[in-house]
Design an enzyme around this catalytic site. Structure first.
Site, mmCIF file in Angstrom:
data_model
loop_
_atom_site.group_PDB
_atom_site.id
_atom_site.type_symbol
_atom_site.label_atom_id
_atom_site.label_comp_id
_atom_site.label_asym_id
_atom_site.label_seq_id
_atom_site.Cartn_x
_atom_site.Cartn_y
_atom_site.Cartn_z
ATOM 1 N N ASP A 47 -86.280 51.366 4.328
ATOM 2 C CA ASP A 47 -85.066 50.826 3.709
ATOM 3 C C ASP A 47 -83.955 50.764 4.748
ATOM 4 O O ASP A 47 -83.540 51.788 5.286
ATOM 5 C CB ASP A 47 -84.671 51.738 2.539
ATOM 6 N N ASP A 75 -104.617 36.658 -3.170
ATOM 7 C CA ASP A 75 -104.692 37.610 -4.271
ATOM 8 C C ASP A 75 -105.620 37.121 -5.383
ATOM 9 O O ASP A 75 -105.528 35.963 -5.805
ATOM 10 C CB ASP A 75 -103.263 37.766 -4.825
ATOM 11 N N ASP A 98 -80.204 51.161 -0.218
ATOM 12 C CA ASP A 98 -80.289 50.978 -1.677
ATOM 13 C C ASP A 98 -81.572 51.598 -2.250
ATOM 14 O O ASP A 98 -81.870 51.444 -3.437
ATOM 15 C CB ASP A 98 -80.184 49.491 -2.066
ATOM 16 N N HIS A 158 -102.869 48.875 -1.341
ATOM 17 C CA HIS A 158 -101.848 49.203 -2.338
ATOM 18 C C HIS A 158 -102.426 49.318 -3.747
ATOM 19 O O HIS A 158 -101.679 49.582 -4.686
ATOM 20 C CB HIS A 158 -100.782 48.118 -2.316
ATOM 21 N N ASP A 159 -103.725 49.081 -3.911
ATOM 22 C CA ASP A 159 -104.343 49.163 -5.242
ATOM 23 C C ASP A 159 -105.249 50.377 -5.379
ATOM 24 O O ASP A 159 -105.788 50.614 -6.466
ATOM 25 C CB ASP A 159 -105.211 47.916 -5.503
ATOM 26 N N GLU A 184 -109.211 38.216 -1.821
ATOM 27 C CA GLU A 184 -109.530 39.372 -2.655
ATOM 28 C C GLU A 184 -110.478 38.864 -3.731
ATOM 29 O O GLU A 184 -110.062 38.202 -4.672
ATOM 30 C CB GLU A 184 -108.265 39.947 -3.289
ATOM 31 N N ASN A 232 -80.817 49.410 4.277
ATOM 32 C CA ASN A 232 -79.417 49.338 3.821
ATOM 33 C C ASN A 232 -79.057 50.373 2.754
ATOM 34 O O ASN A 232 -78.034 50.253 2.087
ATOM 35 C CB ASN A 232 -79.094 47.930 3.315
ATOM 36 N N ASP A 271 -87.166 46.950 2.809
ATOM 37 C CA ASP A 271 -86.749 45.550 2.927
ATOM 38 C C ASP A 271 -87.215 44.963 4.258
ATOM 39 O O ASP A 271 -87.772 45.664 5.105
ATOM 40 C CB ASP A 271 -85.225 45.440 2.779
ATOM 41 N N ASP A 286 -98.949 37.158 1.634
ATOM 42 C CA ASP A 286 -99.756 37.327 0.437
ATOM 43 C C ASP A 286 -99.593 36.060 -0.407
ATOM 44 O O ASP A 286 -98.473 35.612 -0.645
ATOM 45 C CB ASP A 286 -99.256 38.553 -0.341
HETATM 46 C C1 GLC Z 1 -104.381 41.940 -7.018
HETATM 47 C C2 GLC Z 1 -103.334 42.762 -6.313
HETATM 48 C C3 GLC Z 1 -102.743 43.721 -7.289
HETATM 49 C C4 GLC Z 1 -102.100 42.920 -8.395
HETATM 50 C C5 GLC Z 1 -103.087 41.942 -9.026
HETATM 51 C C6 GLC Z 1 -102.378 40.921 -9.846
HETATM 52 O O1 GLC Z 1 -105.444 42.717 -7.439
HETATM 53 O O2 GLC Z 1 -103.862 43.387 -5.181
HETATM 54 O O3 GLC Z 1 -101.814 44.580 -6.706
HETATM 55 O O4 GLC Z 1 -101.593 43.777 -9.379
HETATM 56 O O5 GLC Z 1 -103.825 41.231 -8.069
HETATM 57 O O6 GLC Z 1 -101.640 40.064 -9.010
HETATM 58 CA CA CA Z 2 -83.054 48.152 1.061
#
Ligand code: GLC
Ligand code: CA
Length: 553
Positions: free
Chosen positions: A35, A209, A39, A321-322, A250, A37, A43, A112
């Site tokens: 971050d 995605d 908040d 991230h999943d 994906e 700034n 970012d 993405d």
């Molecule tokens: C993909 C992404 C996931 C998202 C899902 C819907 O699986 O990696 O984070 O929630 O698609 O977009």
């Molecule tokens: Ca920020």
């Protein structure tokens, strides 16, 4: 009339560069990275500040999870404007500055691309839902009553009622993520335009995605992998303007689908993620199940052999991230944790990232980040976890429910980065209040503390990536499985006279695993347990050693 994609042969036959074997990609979840700034939200300028970190680690590409305008029901995976940046992350000018600075430092930028669905707040959907004869109505998938019993991946029916038109729309994910209707040529054109927009701004590739969801198969009752999937992908990325880009899908892909999507003559994608090793060790998302290291090895060997035999790209990854952190699920992150370091984190670093393929690292992985433990649902944000909690509240004992969420929640890897060892300042992530509580183990696992430790995970990662960069055998060599003993994984990568041998023990001590002919011609080049006897054939749990023969230097 559209033809079945199976009959189409792209003229583009692929080039050497299509292997992308010198790329090392680092995934950034922008909300949680840095971050700039105060908040409390990461970012784009924060990412820019951390370019030195990326360079020091040794990556040469970043994939940034969605940073477009979004109401954030699914943290950016619900896009309201594909051509602009989320206010909290900055402006399009900030993005341009970031892209320029990354490129100036030799780091490619992968965006993405989320085109299975939009946000329900996207202009198209706000129009579409107003009336059946609105020009955008056909951009989405409608039915007078739910056409089937499909369930949303985030819980509940996949069909949501829309009073204004007295119809239901399909959403494979959250209610706020209506699925686009890819059968409509106008939708496909819009998606091509989005790809072109970012390509014109100089991006180097896209992570696509939920790509297999764009083709539904209503006849066979499948939400994904429908008959026109390959046509759609070809239409997006087979075009002259964009076919040089790096693309990774994906997709829940089996062997055939991977060949169909990534084959050199197909002109669809350059690669897909293969998830088989990720799905080990759990009976469902929220419940662990027994597993052995041998299973991980067998899956990896299978895909190494399969992709090498067909000259397909393969993505090397353990975290994103999943998924909860790999070492927390499949690496015993507590038992093997030395001060500031995890043995399994380093063992897996060498084991995965010296294989044949394209390495992808996820933020925090490079210093051994691990899952958190929070007892209050208020400490969670992930729409999937929160929906799951509410759907099961009162039905399952609270302790069990919370244990499940802690085990399986996507928030595990979405908590802000712990850069420093200073809890008073949120471990260097922000000077404000972090949008999501920091990892519960941040005082123990943070970059600064890891770097101060003799057993630094980060330094080991850096060595692995340096070795990769310096070795043609690692980048281009043949993979051979040399494993002789259960509980271990031993393999070689060979190119001409150069050879790398990687030997790792899983959960238990093992011996007699090294190749019989390991001679003085080999040099130990990487070890996660310093030893006076690097050729000894006794390995401790999660000990890894890498040997090298005939290196150019
Ligand atoms: C993909 C992404 C996931 C998202 C899902 C819907 O699986 O990696 O984070 O929630 O698609 O977009
Ligand atoms: Ca920020």
């Amino acid at each position: 009339m559209r033809t079945a994609r199976a009959g189409i042969k792209g003229e583009y036959m692929g080039t050497e560069n299509d292997r992308f074997n010198d790329w090392v990609v680092y995934q950034i979840y922008p909300r949680s990275f840095c971050d700039s700034n105060g908040d409390g939200i990461g970012d784009l300028n924060g990412i820019r500040q951390k370019i030195p970190h990326l360079l020091d680690l040794g990556v040469n590409a970043v994939w940034i999870s969605p940073c477009y305008k979004s109401p954030n029901y699914d943290n950016g995976y619900d896009i309201a404007d594909y051509r602009d940046i989320m206010d909290e992350f900055g402006t399009l000018d900030d993005w341009k500055r970031l892209a320029a600075e990354l490129h100036a430092n030799g780091i490619r930028l992968v965006m993405d691309l989320v085109v299975n669905h939009t946000s329900s707040e996207h202009r198209w959907f706000r129009e579409a839902r107003q009336s059946r004869d609105n020009p955008y109505h056909d951009y989405y998938i409608w039915a007078d009553k739910p056409r089937n019993d499909w369930h949303s991946l985030f819980g509940g029916s996949a069909w949501e009622y829309n009073p204004a038109t007295n119809e239901y729309y399909l959403h494979s994910f959250a209610v706020q993520q209506p699925d686009l209707n890819w059968e409509n040529p106008a939708v496909r054109r819009e998606c091509c335009d989005i790809v072109d927009f970012w390509t014109d701004l100089g991006v180097d590739g896209f992570r696509c995605d939920a790509l297999d969801f764009i083709a539904k198969d209503f006849d066979r009752g499948r939400m994904l992998n429908g008959p026109y999937l390959h046509e759609y992908i070809h239409e997006l990325f087979g075009r002259e303007k964009v076919r040089h880009l790096f693309t990774v899908g994906e997709c829940q892909s089996d062997e055939q689908t991977i060949c169909d999507i990534c084959g050199k003559t197909r002109d669809e994608l350059k690669s897909v993620f293969q998830f088989e090793h990720i799905h080990l060790g759990r009976s469902d998302k929220y419940t662990p199940a027994p597993y052995t290291g041998d299973e991980i090895r067998n899956v990896l060997v299978k895909w190494q052999d399969f992709t090498a035999a067909r000259d397909l790209n393969y993505i090397l990854f353990t975290d994103n991230h999943d998924q909860p952190y790999y070492i927390s699920r499949l690496g015993n992150d507590r038992a093997r944790r030395c001060p500031g370091a995890s043995r399994s984190a380093t063992a897996y670093a060498a084991m995965f990232y010296l294989l044949r393929g394209i390495p992808f690292l996820y933020e925090g992985q490079e210093f051994g980040s691990a899952n958190s433990r929070y007892d209050d649902i208020a400490a969670f944000n992930d729409v999937e976890s929160v929906n799951y909690y509410h759907a099961n509240e009162g039905k399952k004992p609270h302790d069990l429910l919370i244990r499940e969420i802690n085990y399986g929640s996507r928030d595990n890897t979405r908590r802000p980065m712990a850069w420093t060892d200073d809890p008073a300042h949120h471990f260097g992530f922000t000077t404000g209040e972090p949008w999501l509580p920091m990892p519960s183990r941040a005082a123990e696992i943070n970059l600064a503390r890891d770097l101060a430790s003799e057993k630094s995970v980060y330094r080991f990662y850096r060595e692995v990536l340096r070795l990769r960069a310096s070795s043609d055998a690692v980048k281009d060599g043949v993979f051979r499985d040399l494993t002789r003993t259960p509980g271990s994984f031993v393999y070689s990568r060979t190119l001409g006279d150069e050879e790398i041998i990687v030997a790792v023990a899983f959960e238990r001590p093992v011996s007699g695993i090294l190749p019989a002919d390991l001679t003085a011609a080999y040099r130990p080049v990487l070890m996660n347990l310093p030893t006076e006897t690097p050729f000894s054939d006794a390995f401790s749990p999660f000990e890894v050693r890498v040997y090298r023969k005939n290196a150019a230097q």
